[in-house]
Design a protein around this motif. Structure first.
Motif, PDB file in Angstrom:
ATOM      1  N   TYR A 171       3.426   9.932   3.067  1.00 47.30           N
ATOM      2  CA  TYR A 171       3.315  10.003   1.792  1.00 47.30           C
ATOM      3  C   TYR A 171       3.133  11.147   1.175  1.00 47.30           C
ATOM      4  N   THR A 172       2.508  12.172   1.913  1.00 49.51           N
ATOM      5  CA  THR A 172       2.686  13.770   1.127  1.00 49.51           C
ATOM      6  C   THR A 172       3.899  14.179   0.756  1.00 49.51           C
ATOM      7  N   LEU A 173       4.793  14.072   1.834  1.00 43.75           N
ATOM      8  CA  LEU A 173       6.074  14.625   1.746  1.00 43.75           C
ATOM      9  C   LEU A 173       6.821  13.961   0.717  1.00 43.75           C
ATOM     10  N   GLN A 174       6.483  12.760   0.457  1.00 38.44           N
ATOM     11  CA  GLN A 174       7.483  11.800  -0.459  1.00 38.44           C
ATOM     12  C   GLN A 174       6.917  12.194  -1.644  1.00 38.44           C
ATOM     13  N   THR A 175       5.616  12.365  -1.958  1.00 39.76           N
ATOM     14  CA  THR A 175       5.175  12.647  -3.414  1.00 39.76           C
ATOM     15  C   THR A 175       5.762  14.012  -3.562  1.00 39.76           C
ATOM     16  N   VAL A 176       5.522  14.914  -2.705  1.00 43.87           N
ATOM     17  CA  VAL A 176       6.013  16.415  -3.048  1.00 43.87           C
ATOM     18  C   VAL A 176       7.483  16.529  -3.337  1.00 43.87           C
ATOM     19  N   LEU A 177       8.515  15.721  -2.379  1.00 39.11           N
ATOM     20  CA  LEU A 177       9.741  15.618  -2.840  1.00 39.11           C
ATOM     21  C   LEU A 177      10.064  15.206  -3.917  1.00 39.11           C
TER      22      LEU A 177
ATOM     23  N   ILE B 209      10.734  26.871  -2.804  1.00 39.19           N
ATOM     24  CA  ILE B 209      11.320  26.520  -3.869  1.00 39.19           C
ATOM     25  C   ILE B 209      12.137  27.459  -4.660  1.00 39.19           C
ATOM     26  N   VAL B 210      11.562  28.570  -4.768  1.00 38.17           N
ATOM     27  CA  VAL B 210      11.929  29.762  -5.447  1.00 38.17           C
ATOM     28  C   VAL B 210      12.970  30.397  -4.430  1.00 38.17           C
TER      29      VAL B 210
ATOM     30  N   MET C 107       9.386  17.201  14.190  1.00 33.33           N
ATOM     31  CA  MET C 107      10.735  16.585  13.176  1.00 33.33           C
ATOM     32  C   MET C 107       9.971  16.187  11.904  1.00 33.33           C
ATOM     33  N   ILE C 108      10.731  16.042  10.947  1.00 29.93           N
ATOM     34  CA  ILE C 108      10.538  15.571   9.775  1.00 29.93           C
ATOM     35  C   ILE C 108      10.065  14.013   9.627  1.00 29.93           C
ATOM     36  N   ASP C 109       8.915  13.725   9.008  1.00 25.11           N
ATOM     37  CA  ASP C 109       8.514  12.339   8.809  1.00 25.11           C
ATOM     38  C   ASP C 109       8.687  11.907   7.351  1.00 25.11           C
ATOM     39  N   LEU C 110       9.964  11.378   7.201  1.00 21.53           N
ATOM     40  CA  LEU C 110      10.266  11.194   5.671  1.00 21.53           C
ATOM     41  C   LEU C 110       9.534  10.174   5.009  1.00 21.53           C
ATOM     42  N   SER C 111       8.779   9.303   6.031  1.00 24.24           N
ATOM     43  CA  SER C 111       7.923   8.287   5.409  1.00 24.24           C
ATOM     44  C   SER C 111       6.482   8.653   5.076  1.00 24.24           C
TER      45      SER C 111
ATOM     46  N   GLY D 178      13.065  23.240  -0.498  1.00 24.20           N
ATOM     47  CA  GLY D 178      11.800  23.677  -0.694  1.00 24.20           C
ATOM     48  C   GLY D 178      10.895  22.704  -0.178  1.00 24.20           C
ATOM     49  N   ALA D 179      10.661  21.679  -0.568  1.00 19.95           N
ATOM     50  CA  ALA D 179       9.780  20.577  -0.347  1.00 19.95           C
ATOM     51  C   ALA D 179       9.757  20.402   1.181  1.00 19.95           C
ATOM     52  N   VAL D 180      10.830  19.942   1.779  1.00 16.53           N
ATOM     53  CA  VAL D 180      11.189  19.681   3.071  1.00 16.53           C
ATOM     54  C   VAL D 180      10.925  20.988   3.878  1.00 16.53           C
TER      55      VAL D 180
END
Lengths: 432, 350
Positions: free
Chosen positions: A7-13, A257-258, A1-5, A241-243
């Motif tokens: 930190y890395t994902l938030q920054t990248v997103l 992303i591309v 599952m995606i962990d939206l909280s 792309g980030a997710v």
């Protein structure tokens, strides 16, 4: 599952959405000014700048690398302009030369740095394809501030840039500082490239600029709408792309992303209304079907006219033989007319209904009025009229027809002496 | 064969085959399509690896060739449908395909034994040790076989179809009117480009192939107007770039392929400045000579044999700086066309 909280994902997103938005906005202008590949060259040219920035400042700090990239990108732009103006080498080759030679110099510097101080500098190669995972909050703040600056400048000079993009000559005649605006646009391009270095890298940067803009172009003819749409497509591709790269293992963010924006472009090319391939195809088929039906109506009308009675039954082979058409296609058209209540058929004969006669009369009216117009106004000989009228009868609008009728003085017969059917009551120009 | 010689030979084969093809790309203003192909073949190469599980050249060439032609086809399709202009169609097609290739490499890195750095820089330095054996017979370094093979293919096609390629590059309409299919020749050249790019791919990488395709051809283009001479010169520039690049790389301890691109760029810069008739300096000299002749002739037209005119008056009449008038008059004096008298300049009768 995606962990939206995470930190890395938030920054990248956040970073990739911001970059996508800014890239889409600036890319729209590059696309319309036919400078898509300039963006590619500037991105590649930034690589030696990154390395020189590192060598000069002795640190991997973002400001040093970005300054170097900015500098090298601008030099690359200058070299392209210089080569095109100063020699007979064409723009495409000049772009290719700057792109590949600057990139080669970048690779030389990069390998040199890597081999001399291995541990310290090994992070530099992330600028080739980007490495979103190494993004820090500071980097995102830099992207945010730089992006806002780019958006602000674009908004501030939107009118001027729009004019420059669409009509350079007119912009110059109004006294706008053309050279300065062009420099600003190129500088904005370089700035976006620099912001995107860490995220997607120099090699794929051009897609962040051009692909969302090309997708947006398919949906609208207005620059303001296109810029907003490009920003939306860019931001959305960035998010996807980030997710995706967070969910799927070993999926690099930049290429993801591309690919996302390429998918957005494919969808736009296929399904955008008006410009989309599918809609264009449907519209084309519809027009072709209408033309075939109108031709059949006209054939029936003229054959009836020849026999002296418009609503009389006509033998099936006679009608089919009026023009080159296969038996099955002809039967299909007959069924279509029948379904609309314009045609009645028996086993061996076809008969226009009253409604069908009225419809056919309008096609014939357009044909004959146009023939008359050509012969009276352009003095074309009688044998030159028919072919042109064959095309015009399908496209003349009611308004034009009314104007033609008035212009010709409500004529009763065409140049070949055949009667022109009257306009239906209530149509423009029908008042006699 | 010494390792050094193998690297040099591979570099020269790559350089010359790229130069031959690059000349035609440059003349047809298709260089950026060459750039696009060099990126877009990556997924083809990876798929070739994945399907066969080996690094044999044949599947690699087939996969890459297919994607090269696909690139050209897509660019043409977007262009012809009038949805995108040429620069944009190139600019959206190749990043998409290249990104796909990069993703494939990252996802299946272990299976394809190909890393991202190799894609970009190539690994010409390892060429001598990548040997090829067939039925137990050692045949020597594989990259040398591959690049020499592509060089031969390019050479044979260019010689065999020289007339057709030349005509369709300079006058595509006449070529079409004479019955040489422009579409066929276009796709032939593009297939050749794909083959050349793939042959060079492993050795110098995706982006430096572009340098080898464009830079030597552009350098030769600045020197000559004669196509065979341009092909020779481009091959020479490519060879010099390959050899000097190798030694530069050794001196700097840096990437060989990158150094080759830099050396090619330096040669282009030199020629850009010093080429006899198309160089920056050459053109400047020609323009200066023309300007001088123009000033002299204009001045001579105003001067007469019977009355001397002062330079200041001439400057006023022409609206030029007095120094320019004086320099022109001095030249005319040296050529014995005018003489200096007490109250100005006078034409010498003949």
């Amino acid at each position: 599952m995606i962990d939206l909280s995470s930190y890395t994902l938030q920054t990248v997103l956040v970073g990739s959405v911001l970059l996508g938005v800014v890239g889409g906005v600036v890319g729209s202008f590059a696309l319309l000014r036919r400078q898509s590949l300039l963006g590619d060259a500037l991105a590649h040219a930034a690589l030696p700048g990154v390395c020189l920035g590192f060598l000069a400042a002795g640190t991997k700090a973002a400001w040093a690398l970005s300054l170097g990239a900015l500098f090298a990108g601008l030099i690359g732009a200058l070299v392209i302009v210089g080569v095109v103006r100063g020699s007979r080498v064409k723009e495409d080759a000049a772009i290719g030369i700057v792109l590949s030679v600057f990139f080669g110099a970048g690779i030389v510097l990069l390998t040199r740095i890597q081999r001399s101080e291995a541990g310290n500098a090994s992070g530099l190669d992330r600028f080739l394809f980007g490495q979103a995972a190494t993004l820090t909050t500071t980097d995102v703040v830099v992207i945010g501030v730089g992006g806002c600056l780019v958006l602000l400048l674009t908004a501030l000079w939107f009118k001027e840039l729009e004019l420059l993009t669409f009509d350079r000559g007119f912009a110059a005649s109004l006294g706008l500082p053309i050279r300065m605006l062009e420099v600003v646009l190129t500088a904005l391009l370089v700035l976006v490239v620099v912001l995107g270095l860490q995220m997607v890298g120099v090699v794929l940067m051009v897609a962040t600029l051009i692909t969302p803009a090309a997708a947006a172009r398919q949906w609208t003819n207005r620059l303001s709408v296109m810029v907003l749409l490009a920003a939306a497509f860019g931001g959305l591709s960035g998010a996807i792309g980030a997710v995706a790269s967070a969910v799927v293992p070993r999926l690099p963010t930049g290429p993801a992303i591309v690919v996302a924006s390429s998918v957005a472009l494919s969808i736009s090319l296929l399904f955008a209304p008006q410009r989309g391939v599918v809609f264009g195809w449907i519209a084309e088929r519809r027009t072709a079907a209408r033309i075939r039906i109108e031709n059949l109506l006209k054939d029936l009308y003229r054959l009836g006219e020849d026999r002296g009675a418009l609503g009389d039954p006509l033998p099936w082979p006679l009608v089919q033989g009026a023009r080159h058409q296969g038996r099955r296609a002809f039967a299909r058209r007959v069924r279509l007319l029948q379904r609309r209540g314009w045609l009645a058929r028996s086993d061996d004969a076809l008969q226009l209904t009253a409604m069908g006669v009225a419809q056919a009369a309008q096609v014939v009216r357009r044909h004959r009025l146009w023939e008359l117009y050509l012969s009276r106004r352009l003095d074309l000989p009688a044998d030159h009229l028919h072919r042109d009228a064959e095309a015009m009868e399908h496209v003349l609008s009611d308004e034009t027809l009314g104007e033609l009728d008035r212009l010709l003085g409500h004529p009763q017969t065409d140049p070949h002496g055949r009667p022109i059917p009257p306009a239906p009551t209530g149509a423009p120009g029908s008042s006699r | 064969m010494s390792p050094e010689l193998v690297i040099l030979l591979v570099g020269i084969c790559v350089a010359v085959s790229c130069a031959l093809i690059g000349c035609f790309l440059l003349l047809r203003q298709l260089t950026l399509l060459g750039d696009a192909i060099s990126h877009a073949v990556l997924p083809g190469i990876v798929i070739g690896f994945l399907l066969t599980g080996s690094r044999e050249p044949l599947p690699m060439f087939l996969g890459a060739g297919a994607f090269g032609v696909l690139t050209v086809f897509l660019v043409d399709l977007f262009l012809r449908s009038r949805r995108l202009r040429e620069d944009a169609s190139i600019g959206v097609v190749f990043p998409g395909l290249f990104a796909l290739g990069v993703i494939l490499v990252s996802r299946y890195a272990s299976a394809v034994d190909l890393d991202i750095e190799c894609v970009l820089y190539g690994e010409i330095a390892y060429a001598p040790w990548d040997t090829w054996s067939l039925f137990g017979v050692e045949l020597g370094p594989k990259p040398l076989w591959v690049t020499a093979g592509t060089f031969l293919i390019d050479l044979v096609v260019v010689i065999a179809l020289f007339k057709e390629l030349k005509l369709s590059s300079f006058d595509p309409r006449l070529a079409a009117a004479l019955g040489y299919s422009p579409v066929l020749l276009h796709y032939l050249l593009m297939t050749l480009t794909s083959v050349t790019v793939v042959g060079a791919f492993e050795s110098v990488g995706a982006i430096l192939v572009v340098a080898m395709l464009i830079v030597p051809a552009a350098t030769a283009y600045l020197i000559t107007d004669h196509l065979p001479r341009m092909l020779w010169l481009a091959s020479l520039v490519g060879t010099v770039a390959a050899v000097s690049g190798y030694f530069l790389a050794r001196a700097l301890d840096a990437s060989i392929a990158g150094s080759m691109a830099v050396c090619a760029g330096l040669q282009f810069l030199l020629v850009l400045l010093f080429a006899p008739s198309y160089g920056v300096i050459g053109r400047w000299l020609v323009r200066r000579r023309l300007m001088r002749r123009l000033s002299s002739e204009l001045l001579l037209g105003k001067l007469t044999t019977d009355r001397a005119v002062r330079a200041a008056d001439l400057a006023q009449r022409f609206g030029w700086a007095e120094s320019r008038i004086l320099r022109a008059l001095q030249r005319l004096e040296r050529e014995q066309q005018v003489e200096r008298t007490a109250d100005g300049f006078r034409r010498i009768g003949c």
